[in-house]
Design a protein around this motif. Structure first.
Motif, PDB file in Angstrom:
ATOM      1  N   GLN A   3      14.215  -1.067  -0.534  1.00 35.75           N
ATOM      2  CA  GLN A   3      14.457  -0.478  -1.853  1.00 35.75           C
ATOM      3  C   GLN A   3      13.237   0.330  -2.280  1.00 35.75           C
ATOM      4  N   ARG A   4      13.452   1.581  -2.665  1.00 38.59           N
ATOM      5  CA  ARG A   4      12.353   2.447  -3.083  1.00 38.59           C
ATOM      6  C   ARG A   4      11.784   1.954  -4.410  1.00 38.59           C
ATOM      7  N   VAL A   5      10.464   1.872  -4.493  1.00 38.96           N
ATOM      8  CA  VAL A   5       9.787   1.432  -5.702  1.00 38.96           C
ATOM      9  C   VAL A   5       9.593   2.614  -6.649  1.00 38.96           C
ATOM     10  N   ALA A   6       9.115   3.734  -6.092  1.00 41.51           N
ATOM     11  CA  ALA A   6       8.851   4.920  -6.910  1.00 41.51           C
ATOM     12  C   ALA A   6       8.764   6.141  -6.011  1.00 41.51           C
ATOM     13  N   THR A   7       8.847   7.295  -6.645  1.00 39.25           N
ATOM     14  CA  THR A   7       8.662   8.564  -5.947  1.00 39.25           C
ATOM     15  C   THR A   7       7.577   9.328  -6.681  1.00 39.25           C
ATOM     16  N   GLU A   8       6.573   9.751  -5.921  1.00 43.95           N
ATOM     17  CA  GLU A   8       5.435  10.444  -6.509  1.00 43.95           C
ATOM     18  C   GLU A   8       5.423  11.896  -6.019  1.00 43.95           C
ATOM     19  N   TYR A   9       5.476  12.818  -6.970  1.00 46.25           N
ATOM     20  CA  TYR A   9       5.379  14.239  -6.651  1.00 46.25           C
ATOM     21  C   TYR A   9       3.927  14.658  -6.819  1.00 46.25           C
ATOM     22  N   PRO A 104       8.122  -1.071  -0.669  1.00 42.67           N
ATOM     23  CA  PRO A 104       7.246  -2.239  -0.513  1.00 42.67           C
ATOM     24  C   PRO A 104       6.669  -2.266   0.915  1.00 42.67           C
ATOM     25  N   GLY A 105       5.360  -2.165   1.035  1.00 41.51           N
ATOM     26  CA  GLY A 105       4.708  -2.260   2.337  1.00 41.51           C
ATOM     27  C   GLY A 105       4.455  -0.946   3.058  1.00 41.51           C
ATOM     28  N   PHE A 106       5.086   0.138   2.655  1.00 40.67           N
ATOM     29  CA  PHE A 106       4.844   1.418   3.324  1.00 40.67           C
ATOM     30  C   PHE A 106       5.220   2.579   2.415  1.00 40.67           C
ATOM     31  N   ILE A 123       3.310   5.923   6.346  1.00 42.25           N
ATOM     32  CA  ILE A 123       1.994   5.303   6.192  1.00 42.25           C
ATOM     33  C   ILE A 123       2.197   3.818   5.919  1.00 42.25           C
ATOM     34  N   LYS A 124       1.685   2.986   6.830  1.00 36.20           N
ATOM     35  CA  LYS A 124       1.720   1.527   6.677  1.00 36.20           C
ATOM     36  C   LYS A 124       0.291   1.031   6.811  1.00 36.20           C
ATOM     37  N   GLY A 125      -0.322   0.730   5.693  1.00 30.62           N
ATOM     38  CA  GLY A 125      -1.722   0.295   5.722  1.00 30.62           C
ATOM     39  C   GLY A 125      -2.599   1.392   6.293  1.00 30.62           C
ATOM     40  N   GLU A 126      -3.236   1.121   7.425  1.00 34.45           N
ATOM     41  CA  GLU A 126      -4.105   2.096   8.087  1.00 34.45           C
ATOM     42  C   GLU A 126      -3.335   2.955   9.104  1.00 34.45           C
TER      43      GLU A 126
END
Length: 196
Positions: A3-9, A104-106, A123-126
């Motif tokens: 589930q998508r948490v947010a979308t950042e433009y 959540p997580g990526f 992008i997942k962590g590093e």
């Protein structure tokens, strides 16, 4: 599916003509968003979009510039209708943007160029992994064609060198031979550059 948490433009930009502004209002209307349009004293437009469900709002400020309206946007959106609307606006008006879809997580990072997705990165962590990258098939074909034209030039220069060598062997005058040698030096430098 996550589930998508947010979308950042991030640094999204749209450029519209005056005739395209009603199309923008129409797209926002079909998404069933409340919209308010303010025309400022200097001719700039401010469009406020509000989602009925969560009361989330976005302000799009279009600055008048050489007969066009330019909007630079950086925001974070949670509501799905607003996210879909911004995506449709970027596509419809051939905008450029970097969009972070946060899960959540990526995070999935979408790069838009002239309204089309040209790259998607996860992008997942590093860990950073390219999921999709647009290949410019037309540009690739053009570059290959140009390579063929270089091969044609090489053949032309080689033929010119052969003709000059034949001409040099036929001449006995030292002045003519020196002139031919100078032309051969020029052709050999050109051939070296083309083959490199």
């Amino acid at each position: 599916m996550a589930q998508r948490v947010a979308t950042e433009y991030v640094n999204a930009s749209l450029t519209l003509t005056e005739a395209e502004m009603p199309i923008l209002f129409s797209i926002c209307g079909t998404q069933q968003l409340r919209q308010q349009v303010f025309v400022l004293d200097n001719g700039n437009h401010e469009v406020v979009l509000e989602d009925d469900a969560g009361g989330e709002t976005i302000r799009l400020t279009f600055e008048r510039n050489n007969g066009n309206y330019v909007c630079a946007l950086s925001c974070t959106v949670v509501q799905q209708k607003l996210t879909d609307t911004l995506r449709k606006l970027v596509a419809a008006f051939k905008g450029d943007a970097v969009v972070n879809r946060i899960y959540p997580g990526f995070t999935m990072v979408y790069h838009y160029l002239r309204g089309k997705v040209v790259r998607i990165v996860e992008i997942k962590g590093e860990l950073i992994r390219t999921v999709f990258e647009h290949k410019d098939a037309l540009g690739l074909m053009e570059s290959r064609f140009k390579l063929c034209s270089v091969e044609d030039e090489i053949a032309i220069v080689r033929n010119a060198v052969n003709e000059l060598l034949d001409l040099r062997n036929a001449r006995t005058d030292a002045g003519e031979i020196a002139e031919i040698d100078e032309r051969l030096r020029h052709h050999s430098r050109l051939l070296f550059a083309l083959e490199a």
